[in-house]
Scaffold this active site. Structure first.
Site, PDB file in Angstrom:
ATOM      1  N   ASP A  68       0.765  -1.540   0.010  1.00 58.86           N
ATOM      2  CA  ASP A  68       0.155   0.104   0.079  1.00 58.86           C
ATOM      3  C   ASP A  68       1.070   1.344   0.168  1.00 58.86           C
ATOM      4  OD1 ASP A  68      -2.288   1.383   0.459  1.00 58.86           O
ATOM      5  OD2 ASP A  68      -1.999   1.713   2.145  1.00 58.86           O
ATOM      6  N   THR A 101      -3.343   4.815  -4.182  1.00 52.91           N
ATOM      7  CA  THR A 101      -2.485   6.064  -3.654  1.00 52.91           C
ATOM      8  C   THR A 101      -0.294   5.760  -4.248  1.00 52.91           C
ATOM      9  OG1 THR A 101      -2.269   4.423  -1.427  1.00 52.91           O
ATOM     10  CG2 THR A 101      -2.919   6.270  -1.023  1.00 52.91           C
TER      11      THR A 101
END
Length: 535
Positions: A68, A101
Site C-alpha cells: 500500500d 495511493t
C-alpha cells in the site's frame, strides 16, 4: 571581474530570445525533481495486482509487509523537503479517495520527469506549470465523459470495485471474502437513497490473532477483544441492559500520596468493613437500575474495579467487561444507545442501552465478548478480522480499509470507470489530440503531460512481466481504433476489454490522483530556492 557580471546578468553571448535560467534556481529545481523521482521509483514496483511487496523494518524491530503506497511512504525515512511533498501527496490521496495511493505518486514522478525535459529545452517553469493546470482540468472533463453511472442498489458493481482494489494487495486470494464484507458494512451504516458520504468511524475494525483471514466476519453489534471479568459471574446474558461507567468501583484514594498507620486489629477491621460497605453500596445501586451487563472504562489513576467488587457483581449475576478504551466509548454509546455514566448517582435506567444477547465466545485460543441484537441497528457495524499472525492481520486491516474507501468513493460520486490502465491511455490520446489544437510552448507542455500519463499502463505491464513497450504500443493502437475500455489484463497477459473482466474503479480515485499529482508537480516546479530556518 566585469566578465562575470555580464554572464550573471544573462550574458551577451546568449541570444535574448530564449529563456536561460540562472544557475542556482536550476540546480535547486533539478535537486527537487531528482529527490521526488527517487521516492516515486522506490514504490513504482508495487503498483498493480502483480506488484511486489515491501518489507518495512521499524527502529524497534517491528516488521510490516505491505504494498500500500501510503503505508510504505508513511514509514519511509525521507529527509529531502521535496521528497516529503510526495509523502504528503500520497497521504492526501489516502484521505480523499483511500485507494490509488501508489498510482498518484508514480504519476507525479512521471510528470516531474516530463517537466525536467521541458526545463532542459529552455521552457519557463511558470509556462509548464500553467499548461499542466490546463491539462489537469481537461483530463477531468475527458474522464467524466468515460464514466458508467452506478446505482448503489447494484451490489454486483460495488463488489467488482471492492475486488479490484483488493486484488493488488497481499491478501488478494481472500478478496471474495473481504469484498462482500466491505460492501455490506458500508451499506448497513448509510441510507443509500440520501447518503452523499460515509463516516468510516461507524465501521469498527477489531483484530484478533487466531484462525485465518477466511474466518473474518461482519457483526451487527459490538465485539470486545477482552474476556469477561469476575470469577463465577455469568458469561451469557439475554435481554441485556448495558451500562457503560466511567467511574471506579474500588476503594477511594486521596489525591496525594498518603499513609494510614493502623495500630490495632479493630481499626483494621473497621477499614475493611467500610471498604466493603462502600463497594457493596455502589454495586447495589447498579443492580437497582436493572443493569445486568456492565462495561467499565479503563482507568489510569487506580484500579477501575477491585477483586471484591468483581466478586459482588458476579454474585448479583452481572456480566462485566473491563478496560474499555477511552476512544471506543463514543462508538459503544452510538451502537447500544446508552450514555456514559460518570458517577454512581447518575446510574439510572434511562442511561442504559439494550441488546438481545451478550455472550463470551471462544475464538482459537482466547475468548471475546460479542454483543448482538441491538435495538436500533444501522448506526454502526463491527468487522472482526482474524489471521494467523500479526503481519497478516495488519495487512488485511489496511486492505479492508482501502476497499471500504472505494465503496465510500462510489457513494460520494456514483460513477465507475475501467481499470487496468485503460482510462490513462484514453486520456493520453485525447490530450494529445487537444494539444494539436493549441500553439507554441503550450502545445509542447500539453503533449508532455499526455505522454507522462502512459506511465501507469507501462508500469502495470512491467510489473506483470510483460514487455512494457509492445504492450503500451498495442494498447495505443486499440484505443486509436475506438476501443475505449481496452486495458491490460494482467491475469491473461494480454490486452482485453477490461469491463468484461470486471476490473473497475470509482472515478473519484482517478480524478483525485490526476488533480493532486499535477498540483504537487506544479508546486515543486515553482520552487527556486530552499531557505533554511534559523531555529
Amino acid at each position: 571581474m566585469p566578465q562575470n557580471v555580464s554572464a550573471g546578468a544573462g550574458g551577451d553571448n546568449v541570444s535574448r530570445s530564449e529563456y536561460k535560467d540562472k544557475d542556482k534556481p536550476t540546480q535547486i529545481r533539478y535537486s527537487n525533481i531528482t529527490a521526488a523521482k527517487a521516492v516515486a521509483d522506490a514504490i513504482r514496483t508495487s503498483l498493480g495486482p502483480r506488484g511486489m511487496d515491501k518489507m518495512i523494518q521499524a527502529e524497534n524491530g517491528d516488521v510490516t509487509i505491505t504494498n500500500d503506497g501510503a503505508t510504505i511512504l508513511k514509514q519511509m525515512q525521507v529527509l529531502h523537503p521535496a521528497a516529503k511533498m510526495l509523502v504528503e501527496l500520497s497521504k492526501a490521496q489516502d484521505i480523499e479517495a483511500g485507494d490509488g495511493t501508489t498510482s498518484v505518486v508514480v504519476l507525479a514522478g512521471s510528470l516531474l520527469d516530463a517537466s525536467a525535459n521541458l526545463l532542459a529545452r529552455g521552457i519557463h517553469p511558470t509556462a509548464i506549470s500553467e499548461a499542466f493546470q490546463q491539462a489537469a482540468q481537461k483530463s477531468t472533463e475527458i474522464l467524466e465523459s468515460l464514466v458508467t453511472p452506478l446505482d448503489l442498489a447494484d451490489r454486483e458493481s460495488l463488489l467488482k470495485s471492492a475486488s479490484t482494489s483488493l486484488n493488488s494487495k497481499v491478501v488478494s486470494q481472500y478478496s471474495s471474502i473481504l469484498s462482500p464484507i466491505a460492501v455490506d458494512a458500508v451499506m448497513k451504516v448509510i441510507n443509500p437513497a440520501t447518503a452523499t458520504n460515509v463516516d468510516l468511524n461507524d465501521i469498527k475494525i477489531v483484530k484478533k490473532i487466531g484462525g485465518t483471514v477466511e474466518d473474518t466476519e461482519l457483526i451487527d453489534g459490538l465485539v470486545f477483544t477482552s474476556r469477561t471479568s469476575g470469577a463465577g459471574g455469568p458469561n451469557k446474558v439475554e435481554k441485556a441492559k448495558v451500562g457503560l461507567i466511567q467511574f471506579c468501583i474500588s476503594p477511594p484514594k486521596t489525591d496525594m500520596d498518603n499513609q494510614v498507620i493502623v495500630s490495632d486489629y479493630t481499626q483494621m477491621d473497621r477499614v475493611l468493613r467500610e471498604e466493603r460497605a462502600y463497594i457493596l453500596d455502589i454495586v447495589k445501586k447498579i443492580k437497582k437500575a436493572g443493569c445486568n451487563v456492565l462495561l467499565i472504562q479503563k482507568s489510569i489513576l487506580r484500579d477501575a474495579v477491585s477483586d471484591l467488587a468483581l466478586h459482588f457483581l458476579a454474585k448479583m449475576k452481572i456480566l462485566v467487561v473491563k478496560d474499555v478504551e477511552r476512544e471506543d466509548v463514543e462508538f459503544v454509546c452510538k451502537t447500544l444507545g446508552c450514555k456514559p455514566i460518570a458517577s454512581v448517582d447518575h446510574f439510572v435506567p434511562e442511561n442504559l442501552g439494550t441488546a438481545e444477547l451478550v455472550e463470551e465466545v471462544q475464538t482459537g485460543s482466547s475468548k471475546i465478548v460479542k454483543v448482538t441484537g441491538i435495538a436500533c441497528p444501522g448506526q454502526t457495524v463491527t468487522v472482526l478480522i482474524r489471521g494467523s499472525n500479526k503481519l497478516v492481520i495488519e495487512e488485511a486491516d489496511r486492505s479492508l480499509h482501502d476497499a471500504l474507501c472505494v465503496i465510500r468513493c462510489l457513494v460520494k460520486k456514483r460513477a465507475l470507470i475501467a481499470g487496468g490502465g485503460a482510462p490513462e491511455i484514453e486520456l493520453s490520446q485525447r490530450l494529445a489530440e487537444y494539444a494539436n489544437t493549441r500553439t507554441g510552448m503550450e502545445q509542447y507542455c500539453l503533449r508532455s503531460f499526455a505522454e507522462a500519463l502512459e506511465v501507469i499502463p507501462f508500469t502495470l505491464a512491467e510489473n506483470a512481466g510483460l514487455n512494457p513497450i509492445s504492450t503500451v504500443t498495442e494498447l495505443r493502437a486499440r484505443h486509436a481504433q475506438g476501443e475505449k475500455n481496452a486495458g491490460i489484463n494482467v491475469r491473461k497477459g494480454a490486452i482485453t476489454n477490461i469491463l468484461e473482466e470486471n476490473v473497475v474503479q470509482p472515478i473519484l480515485v482517478s480524478l483525485s490522483a490526476i488533480t493532486l499529482a499535477s498540483e504537487t508537480v506544479r508546486s515543486i516546479l515553482k520552487i527556486d530556492d530552499i531557505v533554511n530556518c534559523v531555529r
